[in-house]
Design a protein around this motif. Structure first.
Motif, PDB file in Angstrom:
ATOM      1  N   MET A   1       0.854  -1.172   0.000  1.00  0.00           N
ATOM      2  CA  MET A   1       0.000   0.000   0.000  1.00  0.00           C
ATOM      3  C   MET A   1       0.901   1.237   0.000  1.00  0.00           C
ATOM      4  N   SER A   2       0.582   2.183  -0.838  1.00  0.00           N
ATOM      5  CA  SER A   2       1.358   3.408  -0.933  1.00  0.00           C
ATOM      6  C   SER A   2       0.439   4.601  -0.688  1.00  0.00           C
ATOM      7  N   LYS A   3       0.609   5.236   0.463  1.00  0.00           N
ATOM      8  CA  LYS A   3      -0.187   6.417   0.798  1.00  0.00           C
ATOM      9  C   LYS A   3       0.726   7.501   1.320  1.00  0.00           C
ATOM     10  N   GLU A   4       0.374   8.751   1.021  1.00  0.00           N
ATOM     11  CA  GLU A   4       1.106   9.892   1.563  1.00  0.00           C
ATOM     12  C   GLU A   4       0.611  10.178   2.963  1.00  0.00           C
ATOM     13  N   ILE A   5       1.483  10.660   3.808  1.00  0.00           N
ATOM     14  CA  ILE A   5       1.110  11.077   5.153  1.00  0.00           C
ATOM     15  C   ILE A   5       1.079  12.597   5.166  1.00  0.00           C
ATOM     16  N   TRP A   6      -0.048  13.155   5.581  1.00  0.00           N
ATOM     17  CA  TRP A   6      -0.221  14.600   5.645  1.00  0.00           C
ATOM     18  C   TRP A   6      -0.304  15.037   7.092  1.00  0.00           C
ATOM     19  N   LYS A   7      -0.133  16.340   7.298  1.00  0.00           N
ATOM     20  CA  LYS A   7      -0.305  16.893   8.641  1.00  0.00           C
ATOM     21  C   LYS A   7      -1.767  16.737   9.056  1.00  0.00           C
ATOM     22  N   PRO A   8      -2.074  16.802  10.350  1.00  0.00           N
ATOM     23  CA  PRO A   8      -3.474  16.667  10.783  1.00  0.00           C
ATOM     24  C   PRO A   8      -4.371  17.683  10.081  1.00  0.00           C
ATOM     25  N   GLY A   9      -5.510  17.224   9.656  1.00  0.00           N
ATOM     26  CA  GLY A   9      -6.458  18.092   8.966  1.00  0.00           C
ATOM     27  C   GLY A   9      -7.805  17.413   8.857  1.00  0.00           C
ATOM     28  N   ASN A  10      -8.755  18.137   8.335  1.00  0.00           N
ATOM     29  CA  ASN A  10     -10.106  17.607   8.171  1.00  0.00           C
ATOM     30  C   ASN A  10     -10.284  17.096   6.753  1.00  0.00           C
ATOM     31  N   MET A  11     -10.389  15.799   6.622  1.00  0.00           N
ATOM     32  CA  MET A  11     -10.582  15.195   5.304  1.00  0.00           C
ATOM     33  C   MET A  11     -11.900  14.420   5.251  1.00  0.00           C
ATOM     34  N   LEU A  12     -12.873  14.879   5.977  1.00  0.00           N
ATOM     35  CA  LEU A  12     -14.193  14.239   5.963  1.00  0.00           C
ATOM     36  C   LEU A  12     -15.017  14.830   4.823  1.00  0.00           C
ATOM     37  N   TYR A  13     -14.639  14.499   3.604  1.00  0.00           N
ATOM     38  CA  TYR A  13     -15.322  15.035   2.437  1.00  0.00           C
ATOM     39  C   TYR A  13     -16.104  13.944   1.736  1.00  0.00           C
ATOM     40  N   PRO A  14     -17.166  14.258   1.025  1.00  0.00           N
ATOM     41  CA  PRO A  14     -17.747  15.582   0.865  1.00  0.00           C
ATOM     42  C   PRO A  14     -18.559  15.987   2.091  1.00  0.00           C
ATOM     43  N   LEU A  15     -18.818  17.272   2.174  1.00  0.00           N
ATOM     44  CA  LEU A  15     -19.586  17.848   3.276  1.00  0.00           C
ATOM     45  C   LEU A  15     -20.880  18.448   2.743  1.00  0.00           C
ATOM     46  N   PRO A  16     -21.925  18.431   3.562  1.00  0.00           N
ATOM     47  CA  PRO A  16     -23.102  19.193   3.145  1.00  0.00           C
ATOM     48  C   PRO A  16     -22.706  20.665   3.123  1.00  0.00           C
ATOM     49  N   VAL A  17     -23.168  21.398   2.152  1.00  0.00           N
ATOM     50  CA  VAL A  17     -22.918  22.834   2.116  1.00  0.00           C
ATOM     51  C   VAL A  17     -24.283  23.507   2.186  1.00  0.00           C
ATOM     52  N   VAL A  18     -24.439  24.402   3.148  1.00  0.00           N
ATOM     53  CA  VAL A  18     -25.728  25.037   3.400  1.00  0.00           C
ATOM     54  C   VAL A  18     -25.575  26.554   3.428  1.00  0.00           C
ATOM     55  N   MET A  19     -26.679  27.224   3.236  1.00  0.00           N
ATOM     56  CA  MET A  19     -26.710  28.668   3.431  1.00  0.00           C
ATOM     57  C   MET A  19     -27.441  28.904   4.752  1.00  0.00           C
ATOM     58  N   VAL A  20     -26.765  29.596   5.653  1.00  0.00           N
ATOM     59  CA  VAL A  20     -27.330  29.899   6.959  1.00  0.00           C
ATOM     60  C   VAL A  20     -27.808  31.346   6.927  1.00  0.00           C
ATOM     61  N   SER A  21     -29.071  31.536   7.241  1.00  0.00           N
ATOM     62  CA  SER A  21     -29.634  32.889   7.221  1.00  0.00           C
ATOM     63  C   SER A  21     -29.913  33.351   8.642  1.00  0.00           C
ATOM     64  N   MET A  22     -29.795  34.668   8.816  1.00  0.00           N
ATOM     65  CA  MET A  22     -30.018  35.276  10.126  1.00  0.00           C
ATOM     66  C   MET A  22     -30.476  36.715   9.930  1.00  0.00           C
ATOM     67  N   ARG A  23     -30.897  37.330  11.028  1.00  0.00           N
ATOM     68  CA  ARG A  23     -31.329  38.732  10.989  1.00  0.00           C
ATOM     69  C   ARG A  23     -30.634  39.459  12.129  1.00  0.00           C
ATOM     70  N   ASP A  24     -30.050  40.626  11.840  1.00  0.00           N
ATOM     71  CA  ASP A  24     -29.376  41.384  12.890  1.00  0.00           C
ATOM     72  C   ASP A  24     -30.387  42.175  13.723  1.00  0.00           C
ATOM     73  N   LYS A  25     -29.909  42.827  14.766  1.00  0.00           N
ATOM     74  CA  LYS A  25     -30.810  43.533  15.690  1.00  0.00           C
ATOM     75  C   LYS A  25     -31.533  44.702  15.032  1.00  0.00           C
ATOM     76  N   LYS A  26     -31.027  45.202  13.901  1.00  0.00           N
ATOM     77  CA  LYS A  26     -31.695  46.273  13.163  1.00  0.00           C
ATOM     78  C   LYS A  26     -32.762  45.715  12.223  1.00  0.00           C
ATOM     79  N   GLY A  27     -32.795  44.381  12.078  1.00  0.00           N
ATOM     80  CA  GLY A  27     -33.772  43.752  11.200  1.00  0.00           C
ATOM     81  C   GLY A  27     -33.242  43.404   9.820  1.00  0.00           C
TER      82      GLY A  27
END
Length: 187
Positions: A1-27
């Motif tokens: 088996m031949s694999k590269e070793i990388w520094k620690p990181g997040n490789m949990l791909y693919p990820l859900p991608v969402v749009m998060v909506s919010m409203r500020d105190k001014k509305g």
């Protein structure tokens, strides 16, 4: 088996991608794209989003204590990317993208009408995690667009054409391979 070793990181791909909506105190409404999100618990229904504290949307979500998670689709791919690279401090993303805000039942955060699923969330806890803080949230309501429901009243994910994020790129989801338990189902 031949694999590269990388520094620690997040490789949990693919990820859900969402749009998060919010409203500020001014509305004023805003949208941020988040790929670090997911399910925490079924009962009670809980989710999380992770946001960098220096992002414009961070303080709005923190102060409001609520937000909406809006699922993304092939049709919303450009808007999803735009909301991830443009700051709400300099542009009204709803207006710039021609998106329509609609009201939730439990939160003041706007829901994105064009999204097939909108999840109303109330922050229960903010957990500092390093580069990002995790907003642990209770799900208050889920809105599902009727045009994505099948004849049995089940949400048909394939009709919605959801997108995911993987290492800087967006992808649509592919072919259904099976359903839960198919590997052990008797023939």
């Amino acid at each position: 088996m031949s694999k590269e070793i990388w520094k620690p990181g997040n490789m949990l791909y693919p990820l859900p991608v969402v749009m998060v909506s919010m409203r500020d105190k001014k509305g004023s409404p805003n949208i941020i794209t988040v790929a670090w999100t997911g399910t925490v618990s079924t009962n009670p229904a809980m989710v999380y989003i992770s946001v960098r504290p220096e992002r414009y949307s961070y303080s709005i979500i923190k102060e409001a204590g609520e937000f909406a998670i809006n699922l993304t689709t092939r049709e919303l791919a450009r808007a999803t990317d735009f909301c991830g690279v443009k700051s709400g401090g300099s542009v009204d993303k709803f207006e710039a993208l021609g998106l329509h805000a609609c009201n939730g039942i439990h939160v003041k955060a706007p829901l994105i009408e064009e999204s097939p699923i909108n999840i109303e969330c109330r922050t229960k806890q903010i957990i500092p995690c390093g580069s990002h803080d995790m907003f642990l949230a209770e799900v208050l309501a889920v809105h599902a667009d009727n045009k994505y429901m099948d004849s049995k009243g089940k949400f048909d994910l394939s009709k919605a054409e959801p997108i995911v994020y993987s290492h800087g790129d967006y992808y649509t989801l592919g072919t259904k391979l099976g359903k839960f338990g198919y590997s052990v189902k008797k023939k």
